[in-house]
Design a protein around this motif. Structure first.
Motif, PDB file in Angstrom:
ATOM      1  N   LYS A 161      -2.685  22.984 -18.795  1.00  0.00           N
ATOM      2  CA  LYS A 161      -3.816  22.581 -19.409  1.00  0.00           C
ATOM      3  C   LYS A 161      -5.098  22.797 -18.723  1.00  0.00           C
ATOM      4  N   LYS A 162      -6.025  22.641 -19.562  1.00  0.00           N
ATOM      5  CA  LYS A 162      -7.504  22.525 -18.945  1.00  0.00           C
ATOM      6  C   LYS A 162      -7.824  21.290 -18.283  1.00  0.00           C
ATOM      7  N   CYS A 163      -8.296  21.680 -16.920  1.00  0.00           N
ATOM      8  CA  CYS A 163      -8.672  20.589 -16.160  1.00  0.00           C
ATOM      9  C   CYS A 163      -9.646  19.647 -16.800  1.00  0.00           C
ATOM     10  N   PRO A 164      -9.334  18.358 -16.894  1.00  0.00           N
ATOM     11  CA  PRO A 164     -10.025  17.268 -17.735  1.00  0.00           C
ATOM     12  C   PRO A 164     -11.619  17.263 -17.204  1.00  0.00           C
ATOM     13  N   GLY A 165     -11.923  17.613 -15.824  1.00  0.00           N
ATOM     14  CA  GLY A 165     -13.330  17.414 -15.306  1.00  0.00           C
ATOM     15  C   GLY A 165     -13.808  16.059 -15.503  1.00  0.00           C
ATOM     16  N   SER A 166     -14.975  15.892 -15.586  1.00  0.00           N
ATOM     17  CA  SER A 166     -15.576  14.478 -15.580  1.00  0.00           C
ATOM     18  C   SER A 166     -16.805  14.407 -16.591  1.00  0.00           C
ATOM     19  N   ASN A 167     -16.890  13.626 -17.291  1.00  0.00           N
ATOM     20  CA  ASN A 167     -17.734  13.727 -18.702  1.00  0.00           C
ATOM     21  C   ASN A 167     -19.363  13.707 -18.012  1.00  0.00           C
ATOM     22  N   GLY A 168     -20.031  14.839 -18.624  1.00  0.00           N
ATOM     23  CA  GLY A 168     -21.166  14.970 -18.259  1.00  0.00           C
ATOM     24  C   GLY A 168     -21.727  15.584 -16.950  1.00  0.00           C
ATOM     25  N   GLN A 169     -20.235  15.954 -16.116  1.00  0.00           N
ATOM     26  CA  GLN A 169     -20.630  16.717 -15.030  1.00  0.00           C
ATOM     27  C   GLN A 169     -20.422  18.250 -15.229  1.00  0.00           C
ATOM     28  N   VAL A 170     -20.861  19.266 -14.390  1.00  0.00           N
ATOM     29  CA  VAL A 170     -20.779  20.458 -14.532  1.00  0.00           C
ATOM     30  C   VAL A 170     -19.578  20.948 -13.937  1.00  0.00           C
ATOM     31  N   CYS A 171     -18.709  21.506 -15.148  1.00  0.00           N
ATOM     32  CA  CYS A 171     -17.225  21.763 -15.045  1.00  0.00           C
ATOM     33  C   CYS A 171     -16.884  22.976 -14.406  1.00  0.00           C
ATOM     34  N   CYS A 172     -15.985  23.590 -13.719  1.00  0.00           N
ATOM     35  CA  CYS A 172     -15.736  25.024 -13.541  1.00  0.00           C
ATOM     36  C   CYS A 172     -14.817  25.617 -14.025  1.00  0.00           C
ATOM     37  N   ASN A 173     -14.468  25.301 -15.102  1.00  0.00           N
ATOM     38  CA  ASN A 173     -13.454  26.076 -15.953  1.00  0.00           C
ATOM     39  C   ASN A 173     -12.197  26.479 -15.590  1.00  0.00           C
ATOM     40  N   TYR A 174     -11.358  25.452 -15.224  1.00  0.00           N
ATOM     41  CA  TYR A 174     -10.335  25.361 -14.461  1.00  0.00           C
ATOM     42  C   TYR A 174      -9.088  25.080 -15.094  1.00  0.00           C
ATOM     43  N   PHE A 175      -7.986  25.643 -14.964  1.00  0.00           N
ATOM     44  CA  PHE A 175      -6.678  25.186 -15.619  1.00  0.00           C
ATOM     45  C   PHE A 175      -5.797  24.496 -14.613  1.00  0.00           C
ATOM     46  N   VAL A 195     -12.738  34.546   2.058  1.00  0.00           N
ATOM     47  CA  VAL A 195     -12.933  32.933   1.777  1.00  0.00           C
ATOM     48  C   VAL A 195     -13.437  33.254  -0.089  1.00  0.00           C
ATOM     49  N   SER A 196     -12.580  32.690  -0.857  1.00  0.00           N
ATOM     50  CA  SER A 196     -12.798  33.039  -2.244  1.00  0.00           C
ATOM     51  C   SER A 196     -14.167  31.944  -2.684  1.00  0.00           C
ATOM     52  N   TRP A 197     -13.808  30.618  -2.065  1.00  0.00           N
ATOM     53  CA  TRP A 197     -14.982  29.450  -2.586  1.00  0.00           C
ATOM     54  C   TRP A 197     -14.747  28.351  -1.510  1.00  0.00           C
ATOM     55  N   VAL A 198     -15.803  27.672  -1.821  1.00  0.00           N
ATOM     56  CA  VAL A 198     -16.025  26.589  -1.011  1.00  0.00           C
ATOM     57  C   VAL A 198     -16.562  25.201  -1.981  1.00  0.00           C
ATOM     58  N   SER A 199     -16.115  24.096  -1.918  1.00  0.00           N
ATOM     59  CA  SER A 199     -16.668  23.361  -2.941  1.00  0.00           C
ATOM     60  C   SER A 199     -17.031  21.898  -2.025  1.00  0.00           C
ATOM     61  N   TYR A 244     -19.873  25.669  -4.264  1.00  0.00           N
ATOM     62  CA  TYR A 244     -20.264  24.953  -5.610  1.00  0.00           C
ATOM     63  C   TYR A 244     -19.962  23.557  -5.400  1.00  0.00           C
ATOM     64  N   LEU A 245     -20.608  22.606  -6.223  1.00  0.00           N
ATOM     65  CA  LEU A 245     -20.330  21.259  -6.343  1.00  0.00           C
ATOM     66  C   LEU A 245     -19.261  20.860  -7.257  1.00  0.00           C
ATOM     67  N   CYS A 246     -18.369  20.032  -6.821  1.00  0.00           N
ATOM     68  CA  CYS A 246     -17.174  19.365  -7.664  1.00  0.00           C
ATOM     69  C   CYS A 246     -17.814  18.239  -8.445  1.00  0.00           C
ATOM     70  N   MET A 247     -17.615  18.156  -9.557  1.00  0.00           N
ATOM     71  CA  MET A 247     -18.100  17.037 -10.507  1.00  0.00           C
ATOM     72  C   MET A 247     -19.332  16.391 -10.117  1.00  0.00           C
ATOM     73  N   GLU A 248     -20.543  17.039 -10.109  1.00  0.00           N
ATOM     74  CA  GLU A 248     -21.733  16.796 -10.121  1.00  0.00           C
ATOM     75  C   GLU A 248     -22.507  17.083 -11.301  1.00  0.00           C
ATOM     76  N   SER A 249     -23.723  16.221 -11.294  1.00  0.00           N
ATOM     77  CA  SER A 249     -24.553  16.576 -12.545  1.00  0.00           C
ATOM     78  C   SER A 249     -25.539  17.744 -12.192  1.00  0.00           C
ATOM     79  N   LYS A 250     -26.158  18.058 -13.505  1.00  0.00           N
ATOM     80  CA  LYS A 250     -27.097  19.165 -13.440  1.00  0.00           C
ATOM     81  C   LYS A 250     -28.165  18.857 -12.280  1.00  0.00           C
ATOM     82  N   GLU A 251     -28.490  17.682 -12.659  1.00  0.00           N
ATOM     83  CA  GLU A 251     -29.851  17.182 -11.761  1.00  0.00           C
ATOM     84  C   GLU A 251     -29.512  17.466 -10.170  1.00  0.00           C
ATOM     85  N   VAL A 252     -28.543  16.909  -9.958  1.00  0.00           N
ATOM     86  CA  VAL A 252     -28.101  17.034  -8.374  1.00  0.00           C
ATOM     87  C   VAL A 252     -27.686  18.549  -8.088  1.00  0.00           C
ATOM     88  N   TRP A 253     -27.244  19.563  -8.912  1.00  0.00           N
ATOM     89  CA  TRP A 253     -27.198  20.853  -8.709  1.00  0.00           C
ATOM     90  C   TRP A 253     -28.474  21.458  -8.467  1.00  0.00           C
TER      91      TRP A 253
END
Ligand code: SF4
Length: 364
Positions: free
Chosen positions: A71-85, A265-269, A333-342
């Motif tokens: 399933k698609k990762c539920p992410g967190s409402n209003g936060q930037v999501c990284c399109n993960y399954f 290293v592919s990614w750091v969050s 990248y940032l995990c479960m953070e808002s656009k303002e924080v990004w």
């Protein structure tokens, strides 16, 4: 790291076959096995335990998964999501982190379950990948369990890595706080498997991440995986603020990138400590002495509590600076953070989840 051997294995009759069942039989010869028609009575008895979550972690249930695995990762409402399954091959985890969100998420379903019908999981993934050849899937197994904690007993990774290694449009992430990598070192991931570690300074591991591997054990396991051909990921999540955190986190970053090759290293969050009012209540009951209950947090629009935004931004900027110094080209990248924080941390925010997912994969 301590052994995470379950006290007993309870097998649903329909799951008493197949590779996971055979592996458990072989690797846990001294653990009592019970085969039952319906394990629900066992699960109901957990509800009456003084600490259902703690009790749930002690017995391993091997059952058949009846719904969809992916399933698609539920992410967190209003936060930037990284399109993960996410693909859930198990539920709950034998380790005990005081901040673990599963304590609330699985409060009514705390049994430690492994789904034995791995052939259905592979068939479902195969159908999905074949139907959408132009889409590249980034898939993780560590949403409601640790990807490797049970692997020495169940041998799940050896069952699925050859399949993922052969996929032209998928990348599997195994996310862990363990050093249980022996079962995957001899396999050929063919660039399609990232093994990633949640990292924290040893002080946090000692105080808050019970039964997990030490920092040095995780780092040594990461290096062995890199040498065996795996790409790596690191998740500095949850970052925890305390007096002197800067020194510990900077040392940790320097140590990691002095030990492994940043080019592999592919990614750091990055993500700060998150909780909810409900999770805090559970933590107070289960871990009354944890320091994590004392820090100040504010309720964010997605219902999660985090440090004040200016503190989060300052923590992320410092971490980003230490990472950039040690490994200038690594993708962060940032995990479960808002656009303002990004925007305040990076000077931009991905316009949508697809853009972030693409940016992550373009590094491969
Ligand atoms: S290792 Fe992960 S899943 Fe397991 S208890 Fe800790 S936070 Fe939860």
């Amino acid at each position: 790291m301590q052994e995470l051997v379950p006290q007993e294995v309870v097998v649903e009759a329909g799951a008493a076959q197949g590779p996971i069942f055979r592996n458990l039989r072989q690797t846990l010869p001294h653990v009592p096995f019970t085969v039952v028609e319906d394990p629900k009575a066992f699960w109901a008895s957990l509800a009456a335990a003084r600490d259902p979550m703690g009790s749930g972690k002690k017995s391993l249930f091997l059952v058949r998964h009846k719904g969809e695995f992916l399933k698609k990762c539920p992410g967190s409402n209003g936060q930037v999501c990284c399109n993960y399954f996410v693909v859930n091959f198990a539920s709950n985890c034998p380790m005990e982190c005081s901040y673990c969100y599963l304590q609330e998420y699985l409060a009514n379903n705390p049994a430690l379950k492994v789904f034995g019908n791995v052939e259905d999981l592979v068939a479902e993934a195969d159908r999905l990948f074949s139907r959408h050849r132009r889409f590249f899937f980034r898939i993780g197994t560590g949403e409601i369990t640790d990807s490797l904690a049970l692997d020495p007993y169940i041998g799940f990774c050896a069952e699925v890595i050859p399949f993922f290694a052969a996929q032209p449009n998928a990348l599997l992430e195994l996310k862990t706080k363990t050093d249980r990598v022996e079962g995957i070192l001899g396999l050929n991931p063919r660039g399609r498997v990232v093994v990633s570690w949640s990292m924290n300074p040893q002080r946090i591991i000692d105080d808050e991440e019970r039964l997990t591997a030490s920092f040095e054990q995780r780092l040594s396991a990461a290096r062995r995986c890199q040498e065996a051909g795996y790409r790596l990921g690191f998740h500095f999540d949850p970052m925890i603020e305390y007096p002197g955190w800067e020194r510990d986190y900077r040392d940790m970053v320097e140590r990691i990138f002095a030990t492994i090759d940043p080019r592999r290293v592919s990614w750091v969050s990055l993500g700060v400590l998150r909780s909810t009012p409900g999770l805090k209540r559970i933590m107070r009951e289960r871990f009354p002495s944890t320091d994590l209950l004392c820090g100040e947090q504010v309720l964010c629009p997605d219902g999660k509590m985090r440090y004040f935004q200016p503190l989060r931004v300052s923590m992320y900027r410092k971490m980003l600076g230490w990472i950039r110094t040690a490994a200038p080209a690594v993708f962060v990248y940032l995990c479960m953070e808002s656009k303002e924080v990004w925007e305040q941390v990076f000077g931009f925010a991905p316009s949508c989840e697809k853009e972030l997912g693409k940016a992550i994969l373009s590094r491969e």
